[in-house]
Design a protein around this motif. Structure first.
Motif, PDB file in Angstrom:
ATOM      1  N   ASP A   7      99.257  -1.627  44.431  1.00 41.22           N
ATOM      2  CA  ASP A   7      97.830  -1.598  44.933  1.00 41.22           C
ATOM      3  C   ASP A   7      97.728  -0.238  45.279  1.00 41.22           C
ATOM      4  OD1 ASP A   7      95.088  -2.604  45.411  1.00 41.22           O
ATOM      5  OD2 ASP A   7      95.813  -1.891  47.695  1.00 41.22           O
ATOM      6  N   TYR A   8      98.841   0.316  45.810  1.00 44.50           N
ATOM      7  CA  TYR A   8      98.851   1.737  46.458  1.00 44.50           C
ATOM      8  C   TYR A   8      98.845   2.545  45.054  1.00 44.50           C
ATOM      9  CZ  TYR A   8     100.117   6.202  48.608  1.00 44.50           C
ATOM     10  OH  TYR A   8     100.120   7.325  49.238  1.00 44.50           O
ATOM     11  N   LEU A   9      99.704   2.477  44.259  1.00 45.90           N
ATOM     12  CA  LEU A   9      99.774   3.373  42.878  1.00 45.90           C
ATOM     13  C   LEU A   9      98.434   3.078  42.250  1.00 45.90           C
ATOM     14  CD1 LEU A   9     103.383   2.229  41.595  1.00 45.90           C
ATOM     15  CD2 LEU A   9     102.557   4.221  42.522  1.00 45.90           C
ATOM     16  N   TYR A  10      97.716   2.031  42.297  1.00 47.95           N
ATOM     17  CA  TYR A  10      96.590   2.002  41.438  1.00 47.95           C
ATOM     18  C   TYR A  10      95.381   2.829  41.911  1.00 47.95           C
ATOM     19  CZ  TYR A  10      92.582   0.208  38.476  1.00 47.95           C
ATOM     20  OH  TYR A  10      91.439   0.054  37.828  1.00 47.95           O
ATOM     21  N   ASN A  11      95.322   2.505  43.207  1.00 54.92           N
ATOM     22  CA  ASN A  11      94.223   3.348  43.976  1.00 54.92           C
ATOM     23  C   ASN A  11      94.460   4.860  44.419  1.00 54.92           C
ATOM     24  OD1 ASN A  11      92.211   1.026  44.866  1.00 54.92           O
ATOM     25  ND2 ASN A  11      94.078   0.031  45.305  1.00 54.92           N
ATOM     26  N   TYR A  12      95.693   5.159  44.789  1.00 56.06           N
ATOM     27  CA  TYR A  12      95.916   6.488  45.130  1.00 56.06           C
ATOM     28  C   TYR A  12      96.494   7.220  43.930  1.00 56.06           C
ATOM     29  CZ  TYR A  12      95.072   5.746  50.154  1.00 56.06           C
ATOM     30  OH  TYR A  12      94.510   5.379  51.170  1.00 56.06           O
ATOM     31  N   GLY A  13      97.230   6.860  42.987  1.00 57.42           N
ATOM     32  CA  GLY A  13      97.882   7.214  41.665  1.00 57.42           C
ATOM     33  C   GLY A  13      97.181   7.405  40.754  1.00 57.42           C
ATOM     34  N   PHE A  14      96.250   6.417  40.279  1.00 54.28           N
ATOM     35  CA  PHE A  14      95.422   6.390  39.023  1.00 54.28           C
ATOM     36  C   PHE A  14      94.002   6.977  39.344  1.00 54.28           C
ATOM     37  CE2 PHE A  14      92.588   4.035  36.075  1.00 54.28           C
ATOM     38  CZ  PHE A  14      92.725   4.742  35.018  1.00 54.28           C
ATOM     39  N   GLN A  15      93.494   6.341  40.548  1.00 52.57           N
ATOM     40  CA  GLN A  15      92.097   6.440  40.728  1.00 52.57           C
ATOM     41  C   GLN A  15      91.851   7.761  41.397  1.00 52.57           C
ATOM     42  OE1 GLN A  15      90.459   2.879  42.666  1.00 52.57           O
ATOM     43  NE2 GLN A  15      89.916   2.076  40.865  1.00 52.57           N
ATOM     44  N   ARG A  16      92.623   8.003  42.256  1.00 51.94           N
ATOM     45  CA  ARG A  16      92.558   9.461  43.036  1.00 51.94           C
ATOM     46  C   ARG A  16      93.402  10.613  42.437  1.00 51.94           C
ATOM     47  NH1 ARG A  16      92.333   7.784  49.378  1.00 51.94           N
ATOM     48  NH2 ARG A  16      92.266   9.947  49.448  1.00 51.94           N
ATOM     49  N   VAL A  72      88.661   3.137  19.752  1.00 48.98           N
ATOM     50  CA  VAL A  72      88.821   3.527  21.124  1.00 48.98           C
ATOM     51  C   VAL A  72      87.735   4.134  21.825  1.00 48.98           C
ATOM     52  CG1 VAL A  72      90.868   4.590  22.549  1.00 48.98           C
ATOM     53  CG2 VAL A  72      91.325   3.639  19.956  1.00 48.98           C
ATOM     54  N   THR A  73      87.079   3.835  22.768  1.00 52.52           N
ATOM     55  CA  THR A  73      86.159   4.302  23.448  1.00 52.52           C
ATOM     56  C   THR A  73      86.417   5.039  24.699  1.00 52.52           C
ATOM     57  OG1 THR A  73      85.542   2.302  24.687  1.00 52.52           O
ATOM     58  CG2 THR A  73      84.472   2.426  22.423  1.00 52.52           C
ATOM     59  N   GLN A  74      85.759   5.464  25.496  1.00 53.77           N
ATOM     60  CA  GLN A  74      86.166   6.038  26.884  1.00 53.77           C
ATOM     61  C   GLN A  74      86.404   5.074  27.574  1.00 53.77           C
ATOM     62  OE1 GLN A  74      83.596   9.403  28.677  1.00 53.77           O
ATOM     63  NE2 GLN A  74      82.975   9.792  26.493  1.00 53.77           N
ATOM     64  N   GLU A  75      85.653   3.926  27.555  1.00 55.89           N
ATOM     65  CA  GLU A  75      85.642   3.017  28.798  1.00 55.89           C
ATOM     66  C   GLU A  75      86.924   2.291  28.478  1.00 55.89           C
ATOM     67  OE1 GLU A  75      83.045  -0.633  30.653  1.00 55.89           O
ATOM     68  OE2 GLU A  75      82.770   0.074  28.566  1.00 55.89           O
ATOM     69  N   GLY A  76      87.050   1.850  27.210  1.00 53.42           N
ATOM     70  CA  GLY A  76      88.404   1.053  26.639  1.00 53.42           C
ATOM     71  C   GLY A  76      89.722   1.680  26.892  1.00 53.42           C
ATOM     72  N   PHE A  77      89.711   3.076  26.755  1.00 61.28           N
ATOM     73  CA  PHE A  77      91.032   3.757  27.007  1.00 61.28           C
ATOM     74  C   PHE A  77      91.310   3.761  28.387  1.00 61.28           C
ATOM     75  CE2 PHE A  77      93.469   7.509  27.451  1.00 61.28           C
ATOM     76  CZ  PHE A  77      94.442   7.432  26.653  1.00 61.28           C
ATOM     77  N   ALA A  78      90.283   4.026  29.174  1.00 66.38           N
ATOM     78  CA  ALA A  78      90.459   4.133  30.770  1.00 66.38           C
ATOM     79  C   ALA A  78      91.035   2.933  31.428  1.00 66.38           C
ATOM     80  CB  ALA A  78      89.099   4.485  31.407  1.00 66.38           C
ATOM     81  N   ILE A  79      90.460   1.689  30.898  1.00 65.92           N
ATOM     82  CA  ILE A  79      90.755   0.460  31.378  1.00 65.92           C
ATOM     83  C   ILE A  79      92.339   0.273  30.876  1.00 65.92           C
ATOM     84  CG2 ILE A  79      90.899  -2.045  30.885  1.00 65.92           C
ATOM     85  CD1 ILE A  79      87.659  -1.601  30.772  1.00 65.92           C
ATOM     86  N   ALA A  80      92.724   0.621  29.722  1.00 63.16           N
ATOM     87  CA  ALA A  80      94.049   0.604  29.003  1.00 63.16           C
ATOM     88  C   ALA A  80      95.224   1.356  29.968  1.00 63.16           C
ATOM     89  CB  ALA A  80      94.247   0.689  27.786  1.00 63.16           C
ATOM     90  N   LEU A  81      94.414   2.668  30.121  1.00 57.22           N
ATOM     91  CA  LEU A  81      95.464   3.699  30.736  1.00 57.22           C
ATOM     92  C   LEU A  81      95.708   3.148  32.614  1.00 57.22           C
ATOM     93  CD1 LEU A  81      96.534   6.493  30.508  1.00 57.22           C
ATOM     94  CD2 LEU A  81      94.457   7.575  31.421  1.00 57.22           C
ATOM     95  N   GLY A  82      94.806   2.270  33.030  1.00 56.23           N
ATOM     96  CA  GLY A  82      94.690   2.197  34.371  1.00 56.23           C
ATOM     97  C   GLY A  82      95.600   0.914  34.426  1.00 56.23           C
ATOM     98  N   TYR A  83      95.796   0.021  33.310  1.00 57.06           N
ATOM     99  CA  TYR A  83      96.787  -1.057  33.053  1.00 57.06           C
ATOM    100  C   TYR A  83      98.239  -0.712  33.261  1.00 57.06           C
ATOM    101  CZ  TYR A  83      98.927  -5.527  31.567  1.00 57.06           C
ATOM    102  OH  TYR A  83      99.662  -6.607  31.505  1.00 57.06           O
ATOM    103  N   LEU A  84      98.620   0.685  32.899  1.00 56.28           N
ATOM    104  CA  LEU A  84      99.776   1.156  33.309  1.00 56.28           C
ATOM    105  C   LEU A  84     100.284   1.033  34.623  1.00 56.28           C
ATOM    106  CD1 LEU A  84      99.737   4.125  30.651  1.00 56.28           C
ATOM    107  CD2 LEU A  84     101.052   1.896  30.216  1.00 56.28           C
ATOM    108  N   TYR A  85      99.108   1.328  35.466  1.00 54.20           N
ATOM    109  CA  TYR A  85      99.348   1.305  36.994  1.00 54.20           C
ATOM    110  C   TYR A  85      99.603   0.067  37.646  1.00 54.20           C
ATOM    111  CZ  TYR A  85      99.126   6.433  37.071  1.00 54.20           C
ATOM    112  OH  TYR A  85      99.294   7.716  36.901  1.00 54.20           O
ATOM    113  N   SER A  86      98.398  -0.770  37.046  1.00 45.66           N
ATOM    114  CA  SER A  86      98.318  -2.155  37.647  1.00 45.66           C
ATOM    115  C   SER A  86      97.585  -3.167  36.893  1.00 45.66           C
ATOM    116  CB  SER A  86      97.443  -1.912  38.996  1.00 45.66           C
ATOM    117  OG  SER A  86      97.138  -3.144  39.473  1.00 45.66           O
ATOM    118  N   SER A  87      97.772  -4.348  36.931  1.00 44.29           N
ATOM    119  CA  SER A  87      97.037  -5.466  36.303  1.00 44.29           C
ATOM    120  C   SER A  87      95.466  -5.747  36.807  1.00 44.29           C
ATOM    121  CB  SER A  87      97.773  -6.608  36.225  1.00 44.29           C
ATOM    122  OG  SER A  87      97.762  -7.277  37.752  1.00 44.29           O
ATOM    123  N   SER A  88      95.356  -4.750  37.890  1.00 44.45           N
ATOM    124  CA  SER A  88      93.773  -4.888  38.340  1.00 44.45           C
ATOM    125  C   SER A  88      92.800  -4.553  37.125  1.00 44.45           C
ATOM    126  CB  SER A  88      93.881  -3.841  39.503  1.00 44.45           C
ATOM    127  OG  SER A  88      94.435  -4.328  40.625  1.00 44.45           O
TER     128      SER A  88
END
Length: 286
Positions: A7-16, A72-88
């Protein structure tokens, strides 16, 4: 403890983008990310290995080429990229973006769970209301005889989806042949006379008037397309072909034949063909 770290990786690493060592550019977006996480993707590992760091202490920059990948849209890529950090990221997948997520997941690689999840949502999303865009998708799939399987500059962008291309095509076909007639309550009775609500058959005709020819032919000739007797299926095909003249089959000549006494068309007594419409010849007098 593990969940807290993820959760920390996703929120602080990916989102921030805290403590990022890599800047990723894709579409019009810029992400501050981390090479150790991006290395989960074989595609991004290749980009990282070919994009040397300019200076020590300065984040490495990588550019993801997606200009020729409309799936490969912007939204689709962002979701797949975030999956590298977390299944959220799975919570963000909806019927409207599932195919784009699937395409991005296939491109990045190393995320079979995400791809299967997105594919399942795609499959469930095929309905009377969404069949039009799914037929456009099928129409963009190169036929085996087109040579599009050979790598080259004209390789279809649909190929980014890999093995899911055929699976989705089969799902659309099954919907047309089996699911849609059932939804519209078009069934063959014991006397092989089709019974249907007043507008059910009209909806079926409207849908089939937009089906790509290869799939149209396969559907009409399929033994699973149970809308009545062979005569009923032949009549339906004739009406659909008439409607197709003004749209998807413009400039082409489609015909349907009903073979009596068993016929010679394999398992189907109804056979559909297509050819180029002949241009009228004009006689010029000297």
């Amino acid at each position: 403890h593990d969940l807290k770290i993820i959760d920390y990786l996703y929120n602080y690493g990916f989102q921030r983008g805290e403590y990022a060592d890599t800047v990723l550019h894709v579409h019009q977006n810029t992400y501050r990310l981390h090479a150790i996480i991006l290395s989960r993707s074989p595609f991004l590992v290749q980009l990282l290995s070919t994009s040397p760091q300019a200076q020590v202490g300065v984040p490495r920059e990588i550019y993801v080429p997606v200009e020729r990948e409309p799936e490969v849209t912007q939204e689709g890529f962002a979701i797949a990229l975030g999956y590298l950090y977390s299944s959220s990221s799975l919570k963000l997948i909806r019927p409207e973006n599932a195919r784009a997520v699937l395409a991005a997941g296939c491109m990045l690689g190393g995320m079979n769970d995400l791809c299967e999840f997105a594919y399942a949502i795609c499959k469930r999303s095929i309905s009377v209301d969404t069949i039009a865009p799914w037929l456009e998708f099928v129409d963009a799939i190169p036929s085996p005889s087109s040579g599009a399987d050979t790598p080259g500059p004209d390789l279809s962008p649909i190929r980014i989806l890999g093995p899911y291309v055929q699976r989705l095509r089969d799902d659309v076909f099954h919907f047309l042949v089996v699911t849609l007639p059932n939804i519209l309550e078009i069934h063959a009775t014991a006397e092989s006379i089709p019974t249907t609500p007043e507008n059910g058959r009209e909806i079926l005709l409207q849908v089939f008037s937009r089906v790509p020819f290869d799939m149209f032919k396969a559907a009409i000739e399929s033994p699973n397309f149970q809308i009545g007797s062979d005569q009923a299926r032949y009549k339906f095909a004739k009406e659909a072909i008439e409607a197709r003249k003004h749209g998807i089959a413009r400039g082409l000549e489609e015909t349907v034949v009903l073979a009596f006494g068993g016929g010679n068309f394999g398992t189907s007594a109804v056979h559909v063909t297509r050819k180029m419409r002949k241009r009228p010849l004009w006689k010029v007098n000297s």
